[in-house]
Design an enzyme around this catalytic site. Structure first.
Site, PDB file in Angstrom:
ATOM      1  N   GLU A 166     -95.348  14.594  91.196  1.00  0.00           N
ATOM      2  CA  GLU A 166     -94.269  14.268  90.260  1.00  0.00           C
ATOM      3  C   GLU A 166     -93.142  13.476  90.923  1.00  0.00           C
ATOM      4  OE1 GLU A 166     -93.332  18.096  88.411  1.00  0.00           O
ATOM      5  OE2 GLU A 166     -94.889  17.728  86.932  1.00  0.00           O
ATOM      6  N   ASP A 202    -100.414  24.147  84.263  1.00  0.00           N
ATOM      7  CA  ASP A 202     -98.991  24.344  84.524  1.00  0.00           C
ATOM      8  C   ASP A 202     -98.377  25.509  83.765  1.00  0.00           C
ATOM      9  OD1 ASP A 202     -96.486  23.980  85.452  1.00  0.00           O
ATOM     10  OD2 ASP A 202     -96.030  22.201  84.279  1.00  0.00           O
ATOM     11  N   GLU A 255     -90.602  29.089  81.210  1.00  0.00           N
ATOM     12  CA  GLU A 255     -90.557  27.676  80.816  1.00  0.00           C
ATOM     13  C   GLU A 255     -91.365  27.408  79.553  1.00  0.00           C
ATOM     14  OE1 GLU A 255     -91.899  24.978  83.879  1.00  0.00           O
ATOM     15  OE2 GLU A 255     -91.841  23.239  82.541  1.00  0.00           O
TER      16      GLU A 255
HETATM   17  O1  GCW Z   1     -94.493  21.271  85.176  1.00  0.00           O
HETATM   18  C1  GCW Z   1     -93.550  21.237  86.047  1.00  0.00           C
HETATM   19  C2  GCW Z   1     -92.218  21.715  85.549  1.00  0.00           C
HETATM   20  C3  GCW Z   1     -91.236  21.124  86.520  1.00  0.00           C
HETATM   21  C4  GCW Z   1     -91.551  21.699  87.897  1.00  0.00           C
HETATM   22  C5  GCW Z   1     -93.004  21.409  88.236  1.00  0.00           C
HETATM   23  C6  GCW Z   1     -93.417  22.027  89.553  1.00  0.00           C
HETATM   24  C7  GCW Z   1     -90.033  22.025  89.703  1.00  0.00           C
HETATM   25  O2  GCW Z   1     -91.989  21.312  84.245  1.00  0.00           O
HETATM   26  O3  GCW Z   1     -89.929  21.431  86.120  1.00  0.00           O
HETATM   27  O4  GCW Z   1     -90.710  21.140  88.867  1.00  0.00           O
HETATM   28  O5  GCW Z   1     -93.821  21.895  87.242  1.00  0.00           O
HETATM   29  O6  GCW Z   1     -93.885  23.153  89.514  1.00  0.00           O
HETATM   30  O7  GCW Z   1     -93.271  21.388  90.572  1.00  0.00           O
END
Ligand code: GCW
Length: 593
Positions: A223, A298, A326
């Site tokens: 990411e 996720d 989340e």
């Molecule tokens: O899917 C994502 C979350 C992010 C998070 C990421 C991760 C910290 O939406 O907010 O970033 O996973 O776990 O690295």
């Protein structure tokens, strides 16, 4: 004798802290600690922080054992208990400006521009210690390079000093590109001698002020975060470089496997962790631990387990669970997560792991977690990290009695048993009203609160768009991840590989995760896929309505403020469950018109 003396001092310290908790904000620690406890050290006990409780006598090998035993006594335990995992760690996704990524309970208790609230951090530490948590990562995995500057290391030392008496080690998330991002070197290439030296010096600087510092947590090439790929190196090159810097000081590296869109861009997202890491098994230093989320995507309300746990047989592994909700109603929905984590342990044996990490749900809110019942998830995480064999039910029962009282009022115990029932049903209810039958990731963009099954943005990576995850059209719904589809099923060990691969044997709770299914296909209930979806969405809403009725009945037995705060969230949850059902059924139903 000396250690006994300090144990007693620590014990008195605990009592003082517990006394401060009478405003009701200190969670499950509201019960009165018996005053006639005897504490004794026994150096012949197994070499860990376990304890033995006999009546009012707590015996342990270590001071921490005595402390843990004292809290165990408070929850009514007797007999001997030892921690299953050595690493029982919270991961705070807290940013240095005080905001929290995916935090739903106010700002960070650690970071902002003012000075530390030592009392607050001490109360946090007590709550953690009372359930056996012994480590904490203080900052977001999307880590600011500034974390490693002198100013912040000084703050970390202050925090470490407050946490130490409670047996809690501090760890930091580090930005892999730090030496470059801080302008100190031109590169962050893990094989560059200057970079290696930079990290060694950084480790020395940290250990000089925090001699028991735990180590680093790293999100790399994921990411948008920098990582070893930026220099044509592997995850092993990156992790080992940090491991070498920490090794002389006894530190560890927790390297995350949550990666997609980098080396294997274009591949089914749920396959990418195995594609990236399996070939590196055996190449990591012995102080590197691969940290993986419980599911391959996720933190969805339900996912099959992440097959990476089957693949890394020579690498130490930790599971990362998400305590902060989340994707499960964000401290607005009552969802008790222990059943989800126990489900994970039914596929990945606790013995395969060396530790557990939990993404914290803690913030500055008076009740710490936003929703009073979200505290139960923090509690459950700690208890399962201590002993993953505990049942969801036992943990919920402990939490309820400690939180809402355990006097002999029989009406209260009836209410507690109804609330227990609510807690135990709540996760399945959430799956039902959000994404039954293996649906996943149909949340609104970015903030992930509420449904958006039709979500698509041309300028976003396709893996962020809900439509990618169900691919509904007028004939079918679901993603073919079988051996003739994306092949995700082939990453599983038997018997799951064959079971998931075949549409006839795939458990219905994962059906649309692994298969593309005609709307008209009949399921075990005799209903078609479309009818079954409607059935689940409606059932989820009915479940939440029944939770709300029980909460009304609980009113006379719960203090006014807490009852009211939960009630407001319960009303929201009822509305939100309806929203989920209506939006999803409208959207999917539109393909059938
Ligand atoms: O899917 C994502 C979350 C992010 C998070 C990421 C991760 C910290 O939406 O907010 O970033 O996973 O776990 O690295």
């Amino acid at each position: 004798m000396n250690s006994l003396k300090s144990a007693v001092i620590l014990f008195l310290l605990c009592l003082a802290t517990a006394a401060r908790s009478e405003d009701g904000s200190c969670l499950w620690l509201r019960g009165e600690m018996p005053t006639d406890i005897t504490l004794q050290i026994d150096s012949t006990m197994p070499d860990d922080d376990g304890y033995r409780i006999n009546g009012r006598t707590v015996t342990a090998r270590t001071q921490m054992g005595l402390l843990y035993g004292r809290y165990a006594l408070l929850r009514g335990e007797q007999g001997e208990s030892h921690p299953f995992y050595r690493l029982r760690i919270l991961n705070h996704w807290d940013n240095l400006d005080g905001s929290i990524e995916r935090g739903y309970a106010g700002a960070s208790i650690f970071w902002d521009n003012s000075s530390l609230d030592a009392q607050l951090i001490q109360r946090y530490a007590e709550a953690c210690a009372s359930i056996g948590i012994n480590g904490t990562v203080l900052n977001n995995v999307n880590a600011s390079p500034k974390m490693l500057t002198r100013k912040y290391i000084k703050k970390v030392k202050e925090i470490a000093d407050i946490l130490r008496p409670w047996g809690i080690k501090v760890y930091l998330s580090v930005n892999f590109g730090s030496p470059k991002a801080l302008g100190e070197l031109k590169t962050a290439d893990p094989l560059d001698p200057q970079v290696r030296q930079w990290w060694q010096k950084k480790a020395e600087e940290i250990y000089a002020v925090i001699p028991d510092f735990g180590g680093f947590l790293v999100k790399a090439n994921s990411e948008g975060q920098p990582g070893p790929f930026d220099y044509g190196r592997t995850h092993a090159d990156g992790a080992n470089m940090l491991a070498d810097a920490l090794k002389p000081h006894g530190g560890i590296v927790m390297w995350r496997s949550f990666v997609y869109g980098a080396k294997h861009q274009g591949e089914d997202r749920v396959k990418q962790a195995v594609s990236e890491f399996a070939e590196l098994d055996g190449q990591f230093r012995d102080n590197v631990i691969l940290q993986s989320k419980n599911g391959p995507l996720d933190f969805q309300p339900r996912e099959p387990y992440a097959p990476i746990f089957d693949h890394m047989t020579k690498t130490a592994q930790m599971a990362e669970l998400q305590i902060t909700q989340e994707y499960l109603g964000q401290s607005k929905h009552l969802v008790y997560l222990a059943p989800m984590w126990k489900e994970f342990f039914s596929f990945v044996s606790p013995e395969r792991l060396v530790g557990i990490a939990g993404v914290a749900n803690i913030g500055l809110d008076t009740n710490w977690c936003g929703h009073h019942f979200s505290q139960a998830n923090w509690y459950a995480f700690g208890r399962l990290a201590w002993n993953p064999m505990l049942s969801s039910e036992q943990i919920a029962e402990e939490w309820l009695t400690q939180t809402f009282g355990n006097d002999s009022n029989s009406q209260l115990s009836i209410i507690n048993s109804q609330l227990l029932d609510v807690m135990l049903r709540s996760r399945e209810a959430c799956v039902d009203y959000m994404m039954p039958l293996g649906l996943h990731h149909i949340f609104k963009f970015d903030h992930h609160m509420g449904p958006d099954p039709g979500g698509f943005k041309a300028n976003y990576p396709i893996e962020w768009c809900p439509v990618y995850y169900h691919r509904a059209n007028k004939d079918s719904i679901g993603v073919d991840r079988s051996s003739t589809g994306t092949g995700a099923t082939t990453q599983y060990r038997e018997p799951y590989r064959s079971q998931y691969d075949n549409i006839d044997t795939c458990p219905e709770q994962y059906l649309l995760w692994f298969h593309r299914v005609p709307w008209t296909r009949r399921l075990s209930s005799g209903r078609t896929v479309w009818e079954e979806l409607q059935y689940h969405y409606n059932r989820g809403v009915e479940e939440v309505d029944s939770f709300a009725v029980i909460w009304q009945e609980a009113k006379p037995f719960i203090d006014k403020q807490r009852w009211q705060e939960v009630e407001e969230r319960m009303e929201f949850q009822q509305k939100d469950a309806r929203l989920w059902r209506d939006v999803c059924l409208d959207y999917f139903g539109s393909f059938l018109k």
